[in-house]
Design an enzyme around this catalytic site. Structure first.
Site, PDB file in Angstrom:
ATOM      1  N   ILE A  89      87.218  61.716-104.221  1.00 37.45           N
ATOM      2  CA  ILE A  89      86.840  60.302-104.253  1.00 37.45           C
ATOM      3  C   ILE A  89      85.684  60.086-105.215  1.00 37.45           C
ATOM      4  CG2 ILE A  89      85.844  58.437-102.883  1.00 37.45           C
ATOM      5  CD1 ILE A  89      87.549  59.375-100.533  1.00 37.45           C
ATOM      6  N   ASP A 136      75.549  66.112-106.502  1.00 41.53           N
ATOM      7  CA  ASP A 136      76.276  66.864-105.480  1.00 41.53           C
ATOM      8  C   ASP A 136      75.484  68.130-105.165  1.00 41.53           C
ATOM      9  OD1 ASP A 136      79.523  66.596-104.640  1.00 41.53           O
ATOM     10  OD2 ASP A 136      78.593  68.525-104.227  1.00 41.53           O
ATOM     11  N   ASP A 193      70.827  67.321-102.215  1.00 44.74           N
ATOM     12  CA  ASP A 193      71.095  67.633-100.815  1.00 44.74           C
ATOM     13  C   ASP A 193      70.673  66.408-100.007  1.00 44.74           C
ATOM     14  OD1 ASP A 193      71.213  68.484 -98.194  1.00 44.74           O
ATOM     15  OD2 ASP A 193      69.877  70.211 -98.456  1.00 44.74           O
ATOM     16  N   VAL A 194      71.645  65.638 -99.520  1.00 41.80           N
ATOM     17  CA  VAL A 194      71.316  64.384 -98.837  1.00 41.80           C
ATOM     18  C   VAL A 194      70.667  64.607 -97.482  1.00 41.80           C
ATOM     19  CG1 VAL A 194      73.097  63.053-100.037  1.00 41.80           C
ATOM     20  CG2 VAL A 194      73.633  64.128 -97.818  1.00 41.80           C
ATOM     21  N   TYR A 236      82.763  63.048 -86.905  1.00 33.94           N
ATOM     22  CA  TYR A 236      83.087  62.279 -88.105  1.00 33.94           C
ATOM     23  C   TYR A 236      83.246  60.798 -87.769  1.00 33.94           C
ATOM     24  CZ  TYR A 236      85.570  60.927 -92.388  1.00 33.94           C
ATOM     25  OH  TYR A 236      85.945  60.327 -93.559  1.00 33.94           O
ATOM     26  N   LYS A 268      80.894  57.700 -89.173  1.00 35.02           N
ATOM     27  CA  LYS A 268      81.408  56.614 -89.996  1.00 35.02           C
ATOM     28  C   LYS A 268      81.226  55.256 -89.318  1.00 35.02           C
ATOM     29  CE  LYS A 268      82.674  59.050 -93.529  1.00 35.02           C
ATOM     30  NZ  LYS A 268      82.014  58.903 -94.848  1.00 35.02           N
ATOM     31  N   VAL A 311      92.958  60.016 -97.465  1.00 32.94           N
ATOM     32  CA  VAL A 311      93.010  60.110 -98.921  1.00 32.94           C
ATOM     33  C   VAL A 311      93.242  61.575 -99.288  1.00 32.94           C
ATOM     34  CG1 VAL A 311      91.713  59.843-101.070  1.00 32.94           C
ATOM     35  CG2 VAL A 311      91.434  58.165 -99.233  1.00 32.94           C
TER      36      VAL A 311
END
Length: 234
Positions: A13, A32, A52-53, A139, A143, A172
């Site tokens: 994506i 990333d 690194d989020v 997950y 979300k 996806v």
């Protein structure tokens, strides 16, 4: 010229979003954890960043390195397929830390630049945010939180001239979904649940992001654009 920072840019994506936004003439900052998986810059309008989020300092450093930031795309995310009883607390917290808190860290770090440049945020949510699915507890919760974070930031930051929206696709094709899409039984069940009868292509997600980032969506904020082929209609 608009500069877009895309997290999770090495994923299917993220790559599609980069291609779509690059085609509009935007400068791109591709970020990333795995920089080796990022395509080499095609031109001087593209930069590569390790991000690194889950690390606030990393988020701040990458945002500071991007000149003229006017669009943040939160595409970084992970999936762990486990039931509630199979999911340990550490795993639950880690999924939320990447998918939800990571997006918040990035949004908060980017706020000054976006406010200065009349910017926007587009996050990648999922139909799991509002359709309960087995084996995806962490997950789905992450979300759902991301979708509501989108609404709350849109409300709070409208006065700063920042629009905040999200795109919520159903399955996806990507590395994240390769396991389930390799299961003929899953594919049959999933396609039967989608009236249009096909997965959502990464390019469809990218087109939705490009629209929400464009002047054509200047009056759109706090919205979750659902791309599910009609799955949620049933």
């Amino acid at each position: 010229m608009t500069t877009a920072l895309i997290t999770g840019a090495a994923g299917a994506i993220g790559q599609a979003i980069a291609a779509a936004l690059g085609a509009t003439g935007m400068r791109l900052a591709l970020a990333d954890t795995d920089v080796a998986a990022l395509a080499p810059p095609a031109n001087e309008r593209t930069t590569i960043h390790r991000l690194d989020v889950t690390d606030e300092a990393s988020c701040a450093a990458v945002v500071a390195a991007v000149d003229g930031l006017s669009l943040l795309v939160n595409a970084a995310g992970i999936m762990v397929r486990r039931t509630a009883l199979e999911t340990d607390v550490a795993t639950f917290q880690h999924v939320l830390d990447v998918n939800l808190t990571g997006a918040y860290r990035m949004a908060k770090a980017a706020h000054p630049a976006l406010a200065a440049n009349g910017g926007a945020i587009v996050s990648i949510s999922s139909t799991h945010a509002f359709l309960a699915a087995k084996n995806s507890l962490a997950y789905g919760v992450s979300k759902a939180g991301l979708s509501h974070l989108t609404r709350l930031l849109a409300l709070e930051w409208a006065a700063d001239g920042i629009r905040v929206n999200a795109v919520a696709p159903t399955v996806v094709p990507s590395a994240m979904t390769a396991d389930v899409l390799a299961d003929p039984g899953y594919v049959d069940r999933k396609m039967a649940a989608i009236p249009l009868g096909a997965p959502i292509a990464a390019a469809h997600v990218a087109a939705a992001v490009a629209y929400l980032a464009s002047p054509a969506a200047a009056s759109t904020t706090g919205q979750i654009l659902v791309l599910d082929g009609g799955e949620s209609l049933a």
